[in-house]
Motif scaffolding. Sequence first.
Motif, mmCIF file in Angstrom:
data_model
loop_
_atom_site.group_PDB
_atom_site.id
_atom_site.type_symbol
_atom_site.label_atom_id
_atom_site.label_comp_id
_atom_site.label_asym_id
_atom_site.label_seq_id
_atom_site.Cartn_x
_atom_site.Cartn_y
_atom_site.Cartn_z
ATOM 1 N N LEU A 359 0.828 -1.203 0.000
ATOM 2 C CA LEU A 359 0.000 0.000 0.000
ATOM 3 C C LEU A 359 0.866 1.258 0.000
ATOM 4 N N VAL A 360 1.963 1.207 0.738
ATOM 5 C CA VAL A 360 2.885 2.356 0.773
ATOM 6 C C VAL A 360 3.452 2.595 -0.637
ATOM 7 N N PRO A 403 -13.006 -2.325 -4.626
ATOM 8 C CA PRO A 403 -12.635 -3.587 -3.978
ATOM 9 C C PRO A 403 -13.449 -4.760 -4.491
ATOM 10 N N THR A 404 -12.853 -5.949 -4.423
ATOM 11 C CA THR A 404 -13.538 -7.189 -4.784
ATOM 12 C C THR A 404 -13.631 -8.067 -3.535
ATOM 13 N N VAL A 415 -8.837 -2.716 0.106
ATOM 14 C CA VAL A 415 -7.974 -2.159 -0.932
ATOM 15 C C VAL A 415 -7.811 -3.193 -2.040
ATOM 16 N N SER A 416 -8.026 -2.754 -3.275
ATOM 17 C CA SER A 416 -7.894 -3.652 -4.428
ATOM 18 C C SER A 416 -6.567 -3.391 -5.126
ATOM 19 N N ILE A 422 -3.007 0.550 -7.362
ATOM 20 C CA ILE A 422 -4.403 0.594 -6.914
ATOM 21 C C ILE A 422 -5.206 1.613 -7.720
ATOM 22 N N ASP A 423 -4.599 2.113 -8.800
ATOM 23 C CA ASP A 423 -5.225 3.207 -9.559
ATOM 24 C C ASP A 423 -5.978 2.706 -10.782
#
Length: 574
Positions: A359-360, A403-404, A415-416, A422-423
Amino acid sequence: MLLELSIRHFAIIDELTIQFEKGLTVLTGETGAGKSIIIDAIGLLLGGRGSSEFVRHGEKRAEIEGLFVVDDQHPVISKALEYGIDVQDSMFILRRNITSQGKSICRVNGKLVTLAILREIGQVLVDIHGQHEHQALMQADQHISMLDGFAQKELSKELMEYQSLYKEARQLQKQLASLSRNEQEMAQKLDLFQYQLKEIEQANLQPNEDKVLGEERHKLAHSEKLFGLLQDSYSGLYGEGRGLDFLSTAVAHLEEAVSIDQQLSSLYESVSNSYYLLEEAAFTLRDQIEQIEFDPNRLEFIESRLHEIQKLKRKYGDTVDDVLEHAARVEEELDSIIHKDDRISKLQLELDGLWQDLLVEAKGLTQIRKQAALKLTESIHEQLRSLYMEKTTFDVRLNEKSPTKHSPTIEGREVSFGPDGIDEVEFYLSTNPGEPMKPLSKVASGGEISRIMLALKSIFSNQQGVTSVIFDEVDTGVSGRVAQAIAEKIHGISLGSQVLCITHLPQVAAMADSHLYIQKREENERVRTTVKSLTSDEKVAEIARMISGVEVTELTLQHAKELLELADQLKQPA
């Protein structure tokens, strides 16, 4: 740049060799003459998908060959060396044959390569822009790759680090999914693994045991013959009237000879040493003979043991070491199943940590993309103004992926993650003042798409230093002053890159540095495509034909000359 292209037995082309120049080269001709076929041939030469349908009817194979030259610092050179391809004078000869059965044979500088390697090298040499890119522009899921291409210098390192972490996370996810399969499957595996491990452990195998026992079996099976051979060798050396006896006499005579002639001392030492060496060998032979014994019981045991080992090898590996390695893997799998819950907890903790790190990295990518989106929007507006779309508003929008059911929860939200972060990126457009921004695919006409794509190409070619660019009918749906703007834009790209352009616009043809006329004609009841480089007068006549469409008049000829004069003025440096 592409210096020369040779095509044989490809579609309606029988045999064709075309030499290209720097700057802007246009290809014109009647519809169906074979202009796009030439671009298709270049596409195949660069690693495009082939088919037996490309082979000219009645021929065994189609052949395409291209000669390219690049500067000494071009990235294609390091890529070629990476694959063991020799490069001389910064030149590349790409060759591709397609058989009537649809098989491809690819070569780069004479070296046979796979289609994947040909494609990888081809993509660095030439950028082909055709109708498929119009389609890509209309597909929102392709927009992120376009934005990333624009931000390549700033993004490439961070994206590589993200993708490495993403790959690791996906592998952990697969391990967890494998461990979390239904209990019945795990129970079946447990029984199977326990049986296999027990069978191998009961055999009490030793490393390399099959080879050691095989050598011993061979020795035991031939022990009588071995005894006879060693006995005969020993008898030939040791005993009265045998080899060593005669050699001993020779040593004694030489010893006496040395007392007469000192120069014979080295010969005496050589013969004397040989005697002692042979005497020692004879004693060793005697010891070996005493150790030989024929043991039928031992031979029977070895045969039985090798049979048992062979059964295990048929199940678990080619050698005893392979069987032991299989046992180690089975033991590890058993441990994983027995301690499945502990393993799952450990992997889940590891995966949670990876999601945090990912995520970072993903947020870092988002930040770079946001900055790149602003720059790209500004650059697109600048390009569109020169293409008479000054009232058009363009926007690059970034949103987080939805998200799924498999999306992890991080920091209290789902978070997907995807291969690129993630964009989600989508291009928005408003072609008229006061109109709301809408997705590009829903508001742009064919002519607008052509201009937007050309604007993107102008930006990317300037930024990325593309060596050669090919435009296949980028003038779709445009005319008038827009056509002139497109012509100037394409010529602007050709100042930094070689440009080949198929066009129906006289404005584009007038801006060309080289003009090739593609013609289709019938010979011996077969259609052939030919290419002619036009002279100045022929260029005027062809542009006049493009203007009038049917009948060329003095007026259209005059118009063509005016277009060429205007083009010459526009091409003069400011």
